[in-house]
Motif scaffolding. Structure first.
Motif, PDB file in Angstrom:
ATOM      1  N   GLY A   1       8.538   0.621   2.588  1.00 20.46           N
ATOM      2  CA  GLY A   1       7.567   0.015   3.490  1.00 20.46           C
ATOM      3  C   GLY A   1       6.262   0.788   3.540  1.00 20.46           C
ATOM      4  O   GLY A   1       5.256   0.276   4.041  1.00 20.46           O
TER       5      GLY A   1
ATOM      6  N   SER B   1       2.305  -1.378   0.772  1.00 15.41           N
ATOM      7  CA  SER B   1       2.144  -2.716   1.350  1.00 15.41           C
ATOM      8  C   SER B   1       2.937  -3.763   0.568  1.00 15.41           C
ATOM      9  O   SER B   1       3.301  -4.805   1.126  1.00 15.41           O
ATOM     10  CB  SER B   1       0.668  -3.101   1.387  1.00 15.41           C
ATOM     11  N   GLU B   2       3.214  -3.499  -0.702  1.00 12.69           N
ATOM     12  CA  GLU B   2       3.946  -4.476  -1.505  1.00 12.69           C
ATOM     13  C   GLU B   2       5.454  -4.348  -1.375  1.00 12.69           C
ATOM     14  O   GLU B   2       6.203  -5.162  -1.948  1.00 12.69           O
ATOM     15  CB  GLU B   2       3.554  -4.353  -2.982  1.00 12.69           C
TER      16      GLU B   2
ATOM     17  N   ALA C   1       9.174  -4.844  -0.335  1.00 14.02           N
ATOM     18  CA  ALA C   1       9.942  -5.933   0.281  1.00 14.02           C
ATOM     19  C   ALA C   1      10.711  -5.405   1.487  1.00 14.02           C
ATOM     20  O   ALA C   1      10.808  -4.189   1.694  1.00 14.02           O
ATOM     21  CB  ALA C   1      10.911  -6.507  -0.754  1.00 14.02           C
TER      22      ALA C   1
ATOM     23  N   GLY D   1      15.487  -9.084   2.001  1.00 19.98           N
ATOM     24  CA  GLY D   1      14.785 -10.311   2.357  1.00 19.98           C
ATOM     25  C   GLY D   1      15.635 -11.493   2.733  1.00 19.98           C
ATOM     26  O   GLY D   1      15.103 -12.573   3.015  1.00 19.98           O
TER      27      GLY D   1
ATOM     28  N   THR E   1       4.755  -3.496   7.710  1.00 19.31           N
ATOM     29  CA  THR E   1       5.705  -3.329   6.613  1.00 19.31           C
ATOM     30  C   THR E   1       6.415  -4.644   6.314  1.00 19.31           C
ATOM     31  O   THR E   1       6.512  -5.536   7.175  1.00 19.31           O
ATOM     32  CB  THR E   1       6.753  -2.257   6.944  1.00 19.31           C
ATOM     33  N   GLY E   2       6.931  -4.741   5.090  1.00 22.79           N
ATOM     34  CA  GLY E   2       7.679  -5.930   4.728  1.00 22.79           C
ATOM     35  C   GLY E   2       8.892  -6.142   5.616  1.00 22.79           C
ATOM     36  O   GLY E   2       9.260  -7.278   5.933  1.00 22.79           O
TER      37      GLY E   2
END
Length: 278
Positions: free
Chosen positions: A196, A199-200, A202, A207, A226-227
């Motif tokens: 996290g 930014s990319e 997951a 998910g 964060t994701g």
């Protein structure tokens, strides 16, 4: 000896302390409280000679030191006295110098307990097995039904599993993939990893949809959502992010350091300003 009158320096000790938010949070607050103390980042890499660090913390100009990755377990061992939370977790994120000794505390435990609100958790999936995870387990003592532990480091996972057993929890270790799959049915998912920070990244569990009663606890704080937290929000789940944790553990430091009651409001205001800047 009154450490507030004689000492003036607080440190943050960690391998990447200079990249942390804590000095930016604490220094404006300490300035408003009268400017007697300063808060400084001290980068101490993994494998550094920690005896020198301990000796420096016993200097007469030192008030206390926050301790972050990867030194929280060292801090627990280095202290002369430890709180119950430190004794149980084997980790400390706060060393206070007083009367020529170091006292270890764990405000991470207090923060997790405050943010989870004493709710019973039927199944906890703990992703990560370092000092933050140990604090979360101690905060959940007597409140967790089943605990699943996973870490990229099997030995770290084994040690966290042993701690869960010592705390009377029904615990198991799992592979990373298995723990991610189990997260979809858990009531509490804890991200105690760096996942996290980018930014990319997951969501830490991969998910999938989570249970409707799930609480997502993410220790990561960053200049972006964060994701893990973005997914929790999208699913309408209760959650606490790294900023919530930072605020709660800082608030737990206030009585330990003997700071004025208005410190909490100052911390909240300063943290909100930092977040607003992104």
């Amino acid at each position: 000896m009154d450490i507030q009158n004689l000492a003036s320096r607080l440190f943050l000790i960690g391998s990447e302390a200079s990249r942390a938010m804590s000095p930016g949070l604490w220094n404006p607050v300490l300035e408003e409280l009268g400017g007697r103390w300063s808060y400084e980042a001290w980068d101490v890499p993994r494998g550094a000679p920690m005896s020198r660090v301990r000796a420096r913390l016993l200097g007469s100009d030192v008030v206390a030191a926050n301790v972050t990755m990867p030194h929280k377990q060292w801090a627990a061992r280095a202290a002369d006295t430890v709180s119950e939370a430190v004794r149980l977790s084997g980790a400390s994120n706060l060393l206070i110098r007083k009367d020529g000794m170091l006292a270890a505390h764990n405000t991470d435990v207090a923060a997790v307990a405050a943010l989870l609100g004493g709710r019973h958790q039927r199944h906890v999936v703990m992703l990560g097995a370092g000092g933050a995870a140990r604090a979360a387990l101690v905060a959940l003592k007597g409140l967790a039904g089943r605990v699943t532990v996973a870490d990229r480091d099997p030995e770290a996972a084994r040690q966290l599993h042993a701690l869960a057993g010592q705390l009377g929890m029904d615990a198991e270790t799992a592979t990373w993939a298995d723990a991610q799959e189990q997260a979809s049915r858990a009531s509490l998912i804890v991200n105690a990893t760096p996942v996290g920070k980018r930014s990319e990244d997951a969501p830490v569990w991969g998910g999938s949809r989570l249970a409707g009663d799930a609480f997502v606890y993410d220790f990561v704080y960053a200049g972006h959502v964060t994701g893990t937290i973005a997914a929790a929000r999208e699913q309408g789940l209760r959650h606490a992010d790294g900023w919530d944790h930072l605020r709660a553990q800082a608030a737990a430091m206030i009585p330990l350091l003997g700071l004025a009651p208005q410190t909490d409001a100052l911390l909240q205001r300063t943290l909100a300003a930092i977040q607003a800047k992104g």
